[in-house]
Design a protein around this motif. Structure first.
Motif, short mmCIF file in Angstrom:
data_model
loop_
_atom_site.label_atom_id
_atom_site.label_comp_id
_atom_site.label_asym_id
_atom_site.label_seq_id
_atom_site.Cartn_x
_atom_site.Cartn_y
_atom_site.Cartn_z
N ARG A 33 -6.07 -4.25 -13.00
CA ARG A 33 -5.45 -3.07 -12.37
C ARG A 33 -3.94 -3.16 -12.56
NH1 ARG A 33 -6.88 1.05 -8.75
NH2 ARG A 33 -5.20 1.70 -7.36
N ALA A 36 -0.90 -2.96 -9.88
CA ALA A 36 -1.39 -3.15 -8.50
C ALA A 36 -0.24 -3.65 -7.64
CB ALA A 36 -2.53 -4.15 -8.49
N THR A 38 -0.56 -3.52 -3.72
CA THR A 38 -0.92 -3.84 -2.34
C THR A 38 -2.07 -4.83 -2.34
OG1 THR A 38 -2.41 -1.93 -2.22
CG2 THR A 38 -0.16 -1.58 -1.45
N TYR A 57 3.38 -8.56 -4.06
CA TYR A 57 2.56 -7.50 -3.49
C TYR A 57 3.02 -7.20 -2.07
CZ TYR A 57 -0.58 -8.63 -7.32
OH TYR A 57 -1.10 -8.86 -8.57
N ASP A 96 -4.97 -2.29 -3.29
CA ASP A 96 -5.28 -2.42 -4.72
C ASP A 96 -6.09 -3.69 -4.99
OD1 ASP A 96 -3.81 -0.12 -5.39
OD2 ASP A 96 -1.93 -1.26 -5.44
N GLU A 126 -8.99 0.26 -2.82
CA GLU A 126 -8.75 1.56 -3.45
C GLU A 126 -9.76 1.73 -4.58
OE1 GLU A 126 -6.73 3.78 -2.55
OE2 GLU A 126 -4.96 2.88 -1.63
N GLY A 129 -9.93 -0.72 -7.46
CA GLY A 129 -9.30 -1.94 -6.94
C GLY A 129 -10.09 -3.19 -7.33
#
Ligand SMILES: C[S@@+](CC[C@H](N)C(=O)[O-])C[C@H]1O[C@@H](n2cnc3c(N)ncnc32)[C@H](O)[C@@H]1O
Length: 231
Positions: A33, A36, A38, A57, A96, A126, A129
């Protein structure tokens, strides 16, 4: 749980390379991802991974043990931490990436609760995610009657932690016997840990029922394997 030993957790696991593991976690997430930003670490303990991951993050953590969370808050003052059970929690937001590392998933204890944990973690992802879960040992890997000893030998802290591996059906049973010497004196206590011994099939079924696609790396971060799941 680590309630009696929480204060010594970071010393007992000082051998673990959280920085390198967190770098590997970051790579695995970004490959799947890109961008990303979070992350939720479930069963975050004292924040060994979060203290590194929070540099990359917008991170949050969750753990069932208030003593561990208090130490996590001291190690990662900027990171929101939540008290909750990995088998059923609701934070009212999605991430994420969700991680559950160092075999903490074993504390689910039963295949039914493993499924609840997979569902709870999947609910917090998500779309698209990434969920990373480092499993505990399988029923075949767990050997009963193996004695273990871990020693901490710092100038002002001496710990001997001994146990012999036990088993109750599909649950691994570990009673740690601690002898801890500090300038204040010597204390002795025991602590019981019970972790479910789940098969590869049980892990994959739990993640599939949670609606996730699964990759399995048999080595993972420290030789216990790693499930890399996508929502
Ligand atoms: C082996 S420690 C791992 C901690 C941290 N992830 C690390 O890598 O150092 C296992 C953690 O799982 C937590 N834990 C145990 N049962 C739990 C549960 N039902 N829900 C949430 N956390 C739990 C313990 O409090 C402990 O912090």
């Amino acid at each position: 749980m680590f309630t009696r030993s929480a204060a010594f957790y970071d010393a007992v696991y000082a051998w673990k390379d959280y920085a390198e593991e967190s770098a590997a976690v970051d790579r695995l997430i970004q490959e799947r991802r890109p961008g990303a930003r979070t992350l939720l670490d479930v069963a975050c303990g004292t924040g060994g991974h979060l203290r590194h991951l929070c540099k990359h993050y917008e991170s949050e953590g969750l753990d069932a043990d208030p003593e561990m969370l208090a130490l996590g808050a001291a190690n990662c003052p900027e990171v929101p931490l939540h008290e909750g059970d990995l088998t059923g929690f609701e934070l009212d937001r999605r991430f994420d990436a969700v991680t559950c590392l160092f075999s903490s998933i074993g504390y689910a204890r039963t295949p039914e609760r493993l499924e609840s944990a997979a569902a709870a973690m999947a609910r917090h992802l998500e779309p698209g995610g990434v969920l990373l879960v480092e499993p505990w040992l399988s029923p075949d890997e767990w050997k009963v009657g193996k004695p273990h000893l871990l020693v901490v030998d710092e100038p002002e802290l001496k710990i001997a932690r001994a146990n012999t591996s036990g088993r109750d059906g599909r649950v691994s049973v570990v009673e740690f016997h601690y002898v801890v010497a500090t300038p204040e004196g010597v204390e002795h206590f025991t602590e019981l840990h019970e972790l479910g011994l789940f098969t590869h099939e049980e892990y994959t079924a739990a993640f599939e029922r949670a609606g996730l696609r699964i990759e399995h790396d048999p080595d993972g971060l420290m030789g216990r394997g790693l499930y890399v799941c996508m929502s």
